[in-house]
Design a protein around this motif. Sequence first.
Motif, PDB file in Angstrom:
ATOM      1  N   ASP A  91       0.831  -1.207   0.000  1.00 41.75           N
ATOM      2  CA  ASP A  91       0.000   0.000   0.000  1.00 41.75           C
ATOM      3  C   ASP A  91       0.865   1.257   0.000  1.00 41.75           C
ATOM      4  N   ARG A  92       1.927   1.271   0.798  1.00 43.98           N
ATOM      5  CA  ARG A  92       2.803   2.437   0.874  1.00 43.98           C
ATOM      6  C   ARG A  92       3.525   2.664  -0.458  1.00 43.98           C
ATOM      7  N   HIS A  93       3.993   1.578  -1.025  1.00 39.47           N
ATOM      8  CA  HIS A  93       4.658   1.628  -2.329  1.00 39.47           C
ATOM      9  C   HIS A  93       3.736   2.250  -3.374  1.00 39.47           C
ATOM     10  N   GLN A  94       2.501   1.761  -3.443  1.00 39.22           N
ATOM     11  CA  GLN A  94       1.566   2.242  -4.450  1.00 39.22           C
ATOM     12  C   GLN A  94       1.156   3.683  -4.190  1.00 39.22           C
ATOM     13  N   ASP A  95       1.061   4.050  -2.916  1.00 39.24           N
ATOM     14  CA  ASP A  95       0.664   5.412  -2.563  1.00 39.24           C
ATOM     15  C   ASP A  95       1.707   6.413  -3.064  1.00 39.24           C
ATOM     16  N   ILE A  96       2.980   6.095  -2.872  1.00 41.46           N
ATOM     17  CA  ILE A  96       4.049   6.999  -3.338  1.00 41.46           C
ATOM     18  C   ILE A  96       4.093   7.040  -4.866  1.00 41.46           C
ATOM     19  N   ALA A  97       3.926   5.874  -5.504  1.00 39.90           N
ATOM     20  CA  ALA A  97       3.912   5.848  -6.969  1.00 39.90           C
ATOM     21  C   ALA A  97       2.781   6.701  -7.523  1.00 39.90           C
ATOM     22  N   ASP A  98       1.591   6.560  -6.955  1.00 35.18           N
ATOM     23  CA  ASP A  98       0.446   7.353  -7.405  1.00 35.18           C
ATOM     24  C   ASP A  98       0.674   8.844  -7.161  1.00 35.18           C
ATOM     25  N   PHE A  99       1.289   9.169  -6.033  1.00 31.66           N
ATOM     26  CA  PHE A  99       1.584  10.573  -5.711  1.00 31.66           C
ATOM     27  C   PHE A  99       2.517  11.174  -6.761  1.00 31.66           C
ATOM     28  N   LEU A 100       3.583  10.442  -7.113  1.00 29.04           N
ATOM     29  CA  LEU A 100       4.532  10.953  -8.096  1.00 29.04           C
ATOM     30  C   LEU A 100       3.873  11.137  -9.460  1.00 29.04           C
ATOM     31  N   VAL A 101       3.054  10.177  -9.869  1.00 34.24           N
ATOM     32  CA  VAL A 101       2.338  10.318 -11.142  1.00 34.24           C
ATOM     33  C   VAL A 101       1.412  11.529 -11.087  1.00 34.24           C
ATOM     34  N   SER A 102       0.760  11.724  -9.952  1.00 38.49           N
ATOM     35  CA  SER A 102      -0.223  12.807  -9.818  1.00 38.49           C
ATOM     36  C   SER A 102       0.413  14.183  -9.875  1.00 38.49           C
ATOM     37  N   VAL A 103       1.684  14.303  -9.481  1.00 35.56           N
ATOM     38  CA  VAL A 103       2.334  15.611  -9.568  1.00 35.56           C
ATOM     39  C   VAL A 103       3.132  15.759 -10.866  1.00 35.56           C
ATOM     40  N   LEU A 104       3.656  14.654 -11.378  1.00 30.41           N
ATOM     41  CA  LEU A 104       4.423  14.742 -12.625  1.00 30.41           C
ATOM     42  C   LEU A 104       3.533  14.986 -13.836  1.00 30.41           C
ATOM     43  N   ARG A 105       2.388  14.290 -13.882  1.00 26.78           N
ATOM     44  CA  ARG A 105       1.554  14.366 -15.083  1.00 26.78           C
ATOM     45  C   ARG A 105       1.037  15.785 -15.346  1.00 26.78           C
ATOM     46  N   PRO A 106       0.443  16.491 -14.373  1.00 20.83           N
ATOM     47  CA  PRO A 106      -0.013  17.852 -14.695  1.00 20.83           C
ATOM     48  C   PRO A 106       1.136  18.809 -15.015  1.00 20.83           C
ATOM     49  N   PHE A 107       2.278  18.607 -14.360  1.00 17.29           N
ATOM     50  CA  PHE A 107       3.441  19.450 -14.673  1.00 17.29           C
ATOM     51  C   PHE A 107       3.858  19.249 -16.126  1.00 17.29           C
ATOM     52  N   VAL A 108       3.928  18.004 -16.559  1.00 20.60           N
ATOM     53  CA  VAL A 108       4.317  17.677 -17.930  1.00 20.60           C
ATOM     54  C   VAL A 108       3.276  18.164 -18.928  1.00 20.60           C
ATOM     55  N   GLU A 109       1.986  17.986 -18.600  1.00 21.05           N
ATOM     56  CA  GLU A 109       0.926  18.420 -19.498  1.00 21.05           C
ATOM     57  C   GLU A 109       0.904  19.932 -19.648  1.00 21.05           C
ATOM     58  N   GLU A 110       1.055  20.639 -18.531  1.00 21.77           N
ATOM     59  CA  GLU A 110       0.988  22.105 -18.573  1.00 21.77           C
ATOM     60  C   GLU A 110       2.111  22.686 -19.426  1.00 21.77           C
ATOM     61  N   ARG A 111       3.276  22.064 -19.387  1.00 23.05           N
ATOM     62  CA  ARG A 111       4.425  22.575 -20.135  1.00 23.05           C
ATOM     63  C   ARG A 111       4.659  21.836 -21.454  1.00 23.05           C
TER      64      ARG A 111
END
Length: 269
Positions: A91-111
């Motif tokens: 659960d902890r592993h997946q939570d961190i992975a989801d967190f990173l995707v959630s912050v990386l994806r909008p940053f990448v999309e916006e730019r």
Amino acid sequence: MRTISLETTEVLQSFILQELPRWIEENPALRRRLREALLESPAQTEEKVARLSPMTYEEFLDWVDEDTLAEWVASPGEEAGEVVMYSPASDRHQDIADFLVSVLRPFVEERQLGLVRSAPFQMKLEHSGREPDVLFVTKDHLDRLQETYLDGPADLAVEIISPESAGRDRGEKFYEYEAGGVAEYWLIDPQKERAEFYQLEADQYQQVAPDTEGIYRSAALPGFWLRVEWLWQKPLPPVEDVMLDVGGEEYAKWLLERIRRRGFLPSSE
């Protein structure tokens, strides 16, 4: 299902013990394999037992599905490789992975920098087909994207370490990603609350430490930075708070414009 009696089991054990020295003498490979098995940890033995018959990468792609946790590894010069099964994420592993995707994806999309993918999605290098927990590909390398895998190195690969994967992530994958040209490699260890960041320079990984404030600045993602202590917070910080910190005014304007287009705010004109 037929069961084997205790008497039969004892006879088999006696026969194996009696014949084992001769088998070893006649088959040096068996001696070597027994020695390796005795030296291996239980986790290593379990992983190798889970490996299937050698197959080409194309056969692997035909065999594997979205519900199968597996990677493909071949020796240099060999077309067929081994399939390595691995354990489901915690659960902890997946939570961190989801967190990173959630912050990386909008940053990448916006730019408009490229794309972000999360496991299970294959990254095919010369001698392996791995599934990084998170990967990023720049828009200049989107031609590497195939229907079911990335044909070539990602510009950023992230592995979140678990006790079962520590050896692969720090060993095999580290050298595969380095040799394969993955420009940036993050190793995130939730248990030890330790993050390591590597950037490829002259075909070798150089570790880049966070600054005195605990902030790591990515080379593969220009403008993106990560406060390492965010990864260890329980619960993890709200994604929008992180994005407003990382993306700053530029991200806030982009987000407001999206909200206006949906009619939730008056037009800026």
